[in-house]
Each structure stands twice: as C-alpha cells, then as structure tokens.
Design an enzyme around this catalytic site. Structure first.
Site, PDB file in Angstrom:
ATOM      1  CG  ASP A  33      -4.702   1.788   6.418  1.00 23.88           C
ATOM      2  OD1 ASP A  33      -5.781   2.955   6.003  1.00 23.88           O
ATOM      3  OD2 ASP A  33      -4.071   0.629   5.111  1.00 23.88           O
TER       4      ASP A  33
ATOM      5  CE1 TYR B 190       4.449  -6.177   4.635  1.00 25.19           C
ATOM      6  CE2 TYR B 190       3.880  -9.109   5.404  1.00 25.19           C
ATOM      7  CZ  TYR B 190       3.771  -7.821   4.458  1.00 25.19           C
ATOM      8  OH  TYR B 190       3.033  -8.340   3.275  1.00 25.19           O
TER       9      TYR B 190
ATOM     10  CG  ASP C  93      -1.821  -1.162   1.121  1.00 20.89           C
ATOM     11  OD1 ASP C  93      -2.264  -1.194   0.004  1.00 20.89           O
ATOM     12  OD2 ASP C  93      -2.570  -1.872   2.322  1.00 20.89           O
TER      13      ASP C  93
ATOM     14  NE  ARG D 201      -4.601  -2.370   4.587  1.00 19.36           N
ATOM     15  CZ  ARG D 201      -6.003  -2.607   3.627  1.00 19.36           C
ATOM     16  NH1 ARG D 201      -6.547  -1.603   3.374  1.00 19.36           N
ATOM     17  NH2 ARG D 201      -5.738  -3.097   2.448  1.00 19.36           N
TER      18      ARG D 201
END
Length: 313
Positions: free
Chosen positions: A83, A69, A41, A192
């Site tokens: 998010d 991550y 994203d 998320r």
C-alpha cells in the site's frame, strides 16, 4: 448518570489509527469501556463500528460480517507493504505497463473473485508465534504467511484506467496506471493483497493507494458520524440503542419479561418454532425502548444464554 451503552458508527479519518479513534471516543463520552470491530489501517478511511459500555460484547458478532470497500489500485509498481504507507521499490518495464488497459484489467479480475486462497501481506496484524507479523518484519525478520480461504463476491473496476508518472529512488520517471475498484468480501480479506495479486496477474506489480470501507454487514457509511479532533469541544453523540444495534447483527428472538429474567439468571427458555444449529440470535424484550437481554444459542427448542446484558434502568 447512566453509563453509555450502545454502538457508534464512525467515519475514520485518514492518518488516524483505529486505536486513536477509540481513544477519542473514550474522551468524547467520558468512559473507558470502548472497543471497535475490525481494524482499519491509518491510510484507510471509512466505517468503523465502535461499541460502548456493555455493547462492546456485541463486537464479537460484528467482526465476522461481510464488508464493502472502494479503493484505488496503482498498477506498475509495488511497495513492501502493498500500500501507500511505504515507498515503491519495484517498477514494471514500460512496455508491460503500456499494455494495461480496461480490457486487460477486466480479464484479470475474475480469477480474484469467488472462494479463493489469499496470502496476506507480510506487514499485517496477523500473529506469528505470538507476535504481530508487522513487528517481525520491522525487526528485520523474513515473514511468510500461509494462504487462507476468503470470499470475494465482488471485485469490479469502476473507472477507466488513468496513466500517471512517478519518480523512482534513482530519480527516473516511471509510468503507472491507476484504477478505481469496488470490493465486496468476507471478513479477513486484505484488499491490499488483492491489489498486489491483480498486479501480479497482469505482470506489472501493484499496490493500494486509497482504501475506504463503506459497509460492515447492514451498517453503511452514510449513517456514520465524523470523528472530531481531540481539541474539539463537541456534544457527546447519540449512540445506536443496544437492541437496535443487536438487531442489525443477528436475528431477533422476542421474549417476555419472565423469560428475560430467566436468561439474565443463566437459565434456558423455550424457543419453539425457532430453527436451531445456525447463527446465534439476540433475545429482546419489546418496549419503549426495547431491552437487549442476551445473545442466545437455540438448540432443540430451547434458547441458552451465551452473552447476557444488563437490564435497562
């Protein structure tokens, strides 16, 4: 001039879409044949695996790799996108937020680890009847995505919770808690959604405020290059050679020059001593440099070409 052929590991900047990175690489290398393995994203940063030239055919095998991550989760508030790309629309009561501490977070994390069913965010790139879910949401449609199995092998808190204050749409000051986490997960996992579900488990809402991808399979962010601005005049990068890139994705089957010719003509070759029925393998002819010949499927002592690559010239 030989067309570029190989993989490129890039550190995607915040605010850039993955498509914009691909456009930059096309300009950088002067070629149209560029793709990436696994969208990030615009809010996110980190490792983007980019294929150039015939090596784009390898991206299929990179998409499904496990990933790592690092992220910051804000507990106490939720957003429509789960998010920081949208404004918080719900806040938890102050007493509930005050109860969130390290022990509470650590107690909630185990239920979100292992083989779990995860419902992706409605604002995601998943297709619903041929259209992206996010496009349907933006068009005012109600979208409910089905839960899907994912594997979260690691979901750990790596910082003490930090208490912050934010202002809601009515101008009221609300308390939230930020916590840094690290996640090892299978392809298709939405971090998320983990942030949202951690907030739900604690009864306080949650969303993601920072996301950085640090690993894709055996590829690490430490080996990634920065993406130059469009206006920057910088020399073209050195690509990860095709054979080396493929060996980072799949097990290697070493072949002779004659076998390489056969595979490129679509013929099967003997592959005795190679276990079949598992993951595909890459056929490589050793040399300086090594020549990536094909991705093959091994069955009953034979290797059949699935994807063939051009010979080095």
């Amino acid at each position: 001039m030989t067309s570029p052929h190989g993989l490129l590991l890039l550190d995607k900047p915040q605010g850039w879409s993955s498509h914009r990175v691909v456009s930059r690489v096309r300009k950088w290398l002067g070629t149209r044949k560029v793709g990436h393995a696994g969208t990030l994203d615009p809010m996110a940063t980190g490792l983007l695996v980019v294929g150039v030239g015939p090596a784009t055919r390898l991206l299929t095998f990179a998409v499904g790799l496990d990933k790592t991550y690092t992220a910051t989760i804000r507990l106490g508030a939720s957003t429509p996108t789960d998010d920081a790309d949208s404004v918080p629309d719900r806040f938890a009561p102050a007493p509930a937020v005050d109860a969130v501490d390290a022990a509470a977070v650590d107690a909630a994390l185990p239920r979100l680890r292992g083989d779990i069913l995860q419902t992706p965010s409605a604002v995601s790139a998943i297709k619903v009847d041929g259209r992206r879910a996010y496009a349907r949401v933006r068009a005012g449609e109600d979208v409910e995505l089905e839960a899907r199995p994912v594997t979260v092998s690691r979901f750990e808190r790596v910082s003490d919770p930090r208490r912050e204050s934010v202002v809601d749409a009515q101008g009221r000051t609300c308390g939230v808690v930020d916590v840094d986490v690290v996640v090892d997960c299978s392809s298709g996992t939405y971090v998320r959604a983990l942030a949202r579900d951690l907030g739900a488990a604690l009864g306080v809402h949650g969303h993601l405020t920072r996301l950085r991808r640090t690993r894709v399979g055996d590829y690490a962010i430490d080996d990634a290059l920065a993406v130059p601005d469009f206006e920057a005049d910088v020399p073209p990068p050195v690509l990860l050679p095709p054979a080396e890139a493929a060996a980072g994705l799949l097990a290697v089957l070493t072949v002779t020059a004659e076998q390489a010719r056969d595979l490129r003509m679509g013929r099967r070759i003997p592959a005795y001593g190679s276990a079949g029925g598992g993951a595909p393998r890459v056929a490589v002819f050793p040399g300086e440099p090594a020549d990536l010949v094909a991705v093959v499927d091994v069955r009953e002592g034979e290797a059949a070409p699935r994807v063939v690559f051009p010979a080095l010239t």
